[in-house]
Scaffold this active site. Structure first.
Site, PDB file in Angstrom:
ATOM      1  N   HIS A 159      44.834  46.906  54.572  1.00  0.00           N
ATOM      2  CA  HIS A 159      43.867  45.862  54.281  1.00  0.00           C
ATOM      3  C   HIS A 159      44.132  44.672  55.207  1.00  0.00           C
ATOM      4  CE1 HIS A 159      42.595  47.304  50.014  1.00  0.00           C
ATOM      5  NE2 HIS A 159      41.812  47.784  50.958  1.00  0.00           N
TER       6      HIS A 159
ATOM      7  N   ASP B 124      44.528  41.584  55.028  1.00  0.00           N
ATOM      8  CA  ASP B 124      45.483  40.516  54.752  1.00  0.00           C
ATOM      9  C   ASP B 124      46.925  40.996  54.889  1.00  0.00           C
ATOM     10  OD1 ASP B 124      44.875  42.116  52.487  1.00  0.00           O
ATOM     11  OD2 ASP B 124      45.645  40.615  51.105  1.00  0.00           O
TER      12      ASP B 124
END
Length: 285
Positions: free
Chosen positions: A76, A78
């Site tokens: 992901h 982040d």
């Protein structure tokens, strides 16, 4: 965590330091927590978002040391996009989870998959990377994503739990890649371990892991029970279920809650308990 120390190095124990990225939000809490393992020759876990300030903070934190591994729990945006910049600056190989790029059907722009992730080594369950006085072992924990890994620091009993177990909220399980049955099986896998402490990618450390994981599993079973009751009452649409199940929830999180409800419904369907008719759901006959 009040007044989180963005960009500062925080020593959590002799082999573990943390640097917080400046990407707070309704899904990331105070931001992504990057961990530095070891002294002298170190590993970096979850280098974080593509944020030059965070990359500079990481490089400053390991100045004078040799980075021998950059590990990612999952892809992901982040968590892994800073890996190329850290690799370019240190020469360290990127390793850990497998690449995974899917269309993001969920409500989170920041959680779409990182298409720049190109690991030098994909680690399988049980594989290790070592440095002076430390060993990190991959623990496969699919569910939040199919490629999710945790990393166990064998010398101290610490587990870096990524987004599988977070210190502030339950994780989002968002189909098509997020899988509730796999998530529950991964929780059972962690319950069978004897880790001393979890260091999640978001939120505070978890000091009583087994109790915490039992609570997470119980919470998911409670949600499943709520869904079954709503189906018996004839509530057949996910938005209506979210409204009944998540009273008082921040509206920004309704989409994520709906994805987790969908994951539960898919699991119930696959177990022959529920059936799907377009966007309507019902109990199986």
């Amino acid at each position: 965590m009040e007044n989180p120390p963005v960009g500062q190095v925080v020593e959590l124990e002799p082999l573990v330091r943390r640097v917080l990225a400046g990407n707070p939000g309704p899904f990331t809490y105070t931001g992504t927590e990057t961990y530095i393992i070891g002294r002298g020759e170190v590993a970096i876990i979850d280098p974080g978002p593509d944020d030059p300030a965070h990359v500079r903070a990481l490089l400053d934190a390991v100045a004078g040391e040799t980075v021998i591994a950059i590990l990612c729990t999952h892809t992901h945006r982040d968590h892994s996009p800073a890996a190329p910049a850290v690799k370019a600056a240190t020469g360290a190989p990127v390793m850990g989870c497998a690449p995974l790029v899917l269309e993001d059907l969920g409500p989170r722009a920041d959680a779409s998959f990182d298409d720049s992730y190109a690991p030098d080594r994909v680690m399988q369950d049980g594989e290790q990377v070592e440095g002076p006085g430390w060993t990190l072992e991959a623990v496969a924990t699919p569910g939040h994503t199919s490629n999710h890994l945790c990393f166990a620091l064998n010398e101290t009993g610490a587990l870096f739990s990524g987004d599988h177990v977070m210190g502030w909220s339950t994780t989002v399980v968002s189909p098509p890649d997020g899988d509730m049955a796999a998530y529950m099986a991964s929780l059972d896998k962690l319950l069978a371990r004897d880790d001393r402490i979890y260091y999640p990618a978001h939120g505070d450390p978890v000091g009583d892991p087994r109790r915490f994981v039992r609570g997470l599993a119980g919470h998911r079973k409670q949600r499943e029970g709520q869904i079954l009751r709503l189906l018996r009452e004839g509530v057949d649409a996910i938005p209506a279920m979210v409204e009944r199940m998540y009273v008082g929830l921040d509206p920004r999180l309704h989409g994520a809650a709906g994805r987790s409800v969908l994951a539960h419904l898919i699991d119930l369907r696959d177990r022959g308990i529920a059936r799907e008719d377009g966007e309507a759901w019902s109990l199986a006959a």
